[in-house]
Design an enzyme around this catalytic site. Structure first.
Site, PDB file in Angstrom:
ATOM      1  N   PRO A   1      52.942  83.500 -34.897  1.00  0.00           N
ATOM      2  CG  PRO A   1      53.178  81.051 -34.730  1.00  0.00           C
ATOM      3  CD  PRO A   1      53.716  82.331 -33.920  1.00  0.00           C
TER       4      PRO A   1
ATOM      5  CB  THR B   1      50.274  88.162 -36.222  1.00  0.00           C
ATOM      6  OG1 THR B   1      51.466  87.725 -36.885  1.00  0.00           O
ATOM      7  CG2 THR B   1      50.671  87.757 -34.642  1.00  0.00           C
ATOM      8  N   GLY B   2      48.384  87.164 -38.983  1.00  0.00           N
ATOM      9  CA  GLY B   2      47.781  87.907 -40.285  1.00  0.00           C
ATOM     10  C   GLY B   2      49.065  88.236 -41.474  1.00  0.00           C
ATOM     11  CE  LYS B   3      54.162  85.572 -40.166  1.00  0.00           C
ATOM     12  NZ  LYS B   3      53.457  85.254 -38.762  1.00  0.00           N
TER      13      LYS B   3
ATOM     14  CD  GLU C   1      42.872  73.645 -10.141  1.00  0.00           C
ATOM     15  OE1 GLU C   1      43.263  75.082 -10.189  1.00  0.00           O
ATOM     16  OE2 GLU C   1      43.496  72.864 -10.350  1.00  0.00           O
TER      17      GLU C   1
ATOM     18  CG  HIS D   1      46.131  77.675  -8.240  1.00  0.00           C
ATOM     19  ND1 HIS D   1      47.789  77.765  -8.129  1.00  0.00           N
ATOM     20  CD2 HIS D   1      46.214  76.289  -8.557  1.00  0.00           C
ATOM     21  CE1 HIS D   1      48.457  76.954  -8.385  1.00  0.00           C
ATOM     22  NE2 HIS D   1      47.298  75.822  -8.811  1.00  0.00           N
TER      23      HIS D   1
END
Length: 637
Positions: A197, A199-201, A418, A421
């Site tokens: 979804p 991507t410019g189709k 955090e 991480h």
């Protein structure tokens, strides 16, 4: 005004006319205007003998004076009324209540509900099926693109050059077919645009419509099947007949997976209707009758669910992959969208493209739009690079939840989580670089460490996946080291899920387990109900897989624990800085742990000489968590 607007106005005028007609008849407006008088005035006139006759209907009295004028009044419960009228020589006529209503008005009221229902039904039939074709359910809903309004051309499409080249050839064929027919070439019957979804189709299809000088019809895959049996197949036939009448032309079907799914994977009448529609489409695209000059272009992000007969050459001759753009493609896309906003010289498309790996064209468009909205909210006249960074953080990490008031205890715990991480991410040479660490609640998280790869990644090796698992587990490890095992929170639930998914993929899909070997044990194709089926494996193999997954996660856990224990002072420094500043960039974290100024822009290769040491420790950890032969036999038994 279009036909629909005129039709609505006509029905509204008719409705108002009926209401006015009702009021006119009810007030006896067509029978003359009567003078309303009070009951006391009426009795006075009776006593004065100026009234000739009266008509009584219930409590309503209508009368005629000696001079011919008419009047009306309303009578209370007056028992002596009739005697008083007869004593004064007034002619009396009594009319039953049921006959008061005008005959036409009564007919209108009795039939009004039925007429209203018929009118509403006719109205909707006209609106839905093209102005009066009441049985037009089977008509195609394909819309012919109008020449009015701004056109989208291939100049507006960037970052997907390969797909543009393929489609440009089709447009050229429609414009000048003789160029290709000289060599015996035939125009492709169909072209399928495949990609994730955003991507410019659909944008490519709009660009084709803007470039081609031929009629362009567009329809959605969900427009074929509705509530009546046979409607889908009828609409497919009508769509192709419409295309043949306007050949050469292009028909674009968006989200074709709504109608083109595998046959035989569902049950029920709705599924039979969808399969009937698909069968008709297969026949129309490549059946006995030729569709010369009608090119079908379809788009989907689920090619795996499409029927194989639909994908074969002769129907969709070309399958064009429209993937997420690389760094050059992202730069071109950003330049296209930056033309639509006002920005200053600090905004550099190349820098933004480098910091947005994996972004689709739609996400980049949203990024630029968010930056413009942020700048407008702050009252700026131009968008600057800081606005773009804020927009990127919003897209990547979610909206800041300012309504959550964290206590000092929660803030401290989140900072260490955090910080764990981020610190392990810095010491893992194969881990993606730290983009930003924050303890400000965003989206569904109380804090977040966002990592971004330096380049576009299309695959990952074992070291990268193991590093990702170590970074995932580092938050929980930091909580355990600082606050104790009994104080570990559920905040690491999503981290554990992410680490488990990577470890299971390593074992069951990527073949990166020495014990299991390069054998695929992941999910296979859909079953008849569309559900994912897992490969059939023995109970002993399932136990081995679980043991390997646990071993890989434990190895990452011990690796993270080793780093944080060895660099506990840096963990304290980083956590305290997060409590103070709330948000730190990757460069600021490196500066902080290197003893430099927080906002220094000098190149900082952190860590300096620890990567080799950690690598040796990692090998020791691998030996510590290695599954022995006795353990294998115990698991298998």
């Amino acid at each position: 005004m279009n036909n629909q607007g005129r039709s609505i106005l006509a029905w509204a005028a008719l409705f108002i006319f009926v209401i006015l007609l009702f009021n006119v008849f009810q007030s006896d407006g067509l029978l003359g205007v009567r003078n309303n008088i009070t009951f006391s005035d009426f009795l006075t006139r009776v006593d004065e003998r100026t009234i000739n006759s009266v008509k009584i209907q219930g409590r309503v009295i209508e009368g005629t004076s000696n001079d011919g004028s008419t009047f009306s009044t309303y009578s209370p419960d007056y028992p002596d009324l009739v005697n008083r009228l007869t004593s004064n020589d007034v002619n009396i006529e009594v009319v039953p209540l049921e006959t008061r209503m005008n005959t036409f008005l009564g007919f209108l009221i009795s039939w009004f509900p039925m007429l209203l229902l018929i009118g509403v039904w006719v109205f909707f039939m006209r609106q839905m099926h093209g102005g009066g074709k009441a049985m037009g359910f089977g008509k195609s809903k394909a819309r012919l693109l109008s020449d009015k309004g701004p056109k989208i051309t291939f100049k507006d499409v960037a970052g997907i050059d390969e797909a543009k080249e393929e489609l440009t050839e089709i447009v050229d064929f429609l414009r000048d077919p003789s160029k290709f027919q000289k060599l015996g070439g035939k125009i492709p019957k169909g072209c399928l645009l495949i990609g994730p979804p955003g991507t410019g189709k659909t944008l490519l299809a709009k660009a084709i419509a803007g470039e081609a000088n031929v009629p362009f019809f567009s329809i959605s895959g969900s427009d074929f099947v509705e509530m009546f049996v046979g409607v889908g197949a009828s609409r497919v036939r009508d769509m192709f007949e419409q295309g043949k009448r306007n050949a050469p032309c292009i028909i674009f079907i968006d989200e074709i997976d709504a109608v083109g799914r595998h046959r035989g994977i569902g049950m029920g009448g709705g599924n039979d209707e969808r399969e009937q529609t698909l069968n008709q489409m297969l026949v129309e695209m490549d059946g006995f009758e030729a569709n010369e000059g009608v090119v079908i272009i379809a788009a989907t992000n689920r090619p795996d669910v499409l029927d194989r007969a639909l994908l074969r050459p002769g129907r969709f001759d070309r399958q064009i992959a429209v993937a997420n753009p690389d760094i050059n493609g992202r730069e071109q896309i950003l330049k296209v969208h930056l033309k639509k906003i006002k920005y200053n010289s600090t905004v550099l498309a190349r820098i933004i493209a480098r910091g947005t790996p994996g972004f689709s064209g739609a996400e980049l468009a949203n990024l630029v739009n968010e930056a413009a909205l942020i700048a407008a909210r702050l009252g700026k006249k131009e968008v600057d690079m800081h606005d773009m960074e804020e927009a990127k953080d919003k897209v990547l990490m979610g909206v800041v939840r300012r309504s959550i008031a964290m206590s000092e205890k929660e803030k401290r715990l989140t900072a260490y989580h955090e910080g764990g991480h981020a610190l392990v991410g810095l010491y893992c040479p194969a881990a993606s670089p730290i983009h930003k660490a924050t303890i400000i609640p965003r989206g569904n998280a109380l804090g977040m460490v966002q990592r971004l790869p330096e380049t576009d990644e299309y695959s990952q090796n074992r070291e990268q996946m193991e590093s990702s698992i170590a970074v995932y587990m580092a938050g929980r490890v930091a909580e355990e080291i600082i606050f104790g095992k009994n104080k570990v929170t559920s905040g690491a639930a999503s981290d554990i899920k992410g680490a488990t998914n990577i470890a299971r993929a390593m074992v069951t899909k990527a073949g990166l387990s020495d014990l299991i070997g390069p054998i695929f044990h992941g999910s296979s194709s859909d079953d008849m109900y569309g559900r994912q089926q897992s490969n059939e494996i023995s109970e002993a193999t399932a136990k081995l897989i679980d043991a390997e997954v646990k071993k890989i996660i434990t190895q990452g856990y011990e690796f993270a624990k080793d780093i944080l224990t060895k660099h506990i002072d840096q963990l304290h420094t980083l956590a305290n800085a997060l409590i103070e500043y709330e948000t730190l960039s990757g460069q600021q974290i490196k500066n902080l742990l290197s003893g430099r100024a927080l906002d220094s822009e000098e190149e900082n290769k952190f860590p300096f000489n620890d990567a080799h040491t950690i690598k040796i420790d990692k090998e020791k950890l691998h030996e510590k968590t290695k599954t022995t032969k006795a353990q294998k036999e115990n698991i298998a038994s």
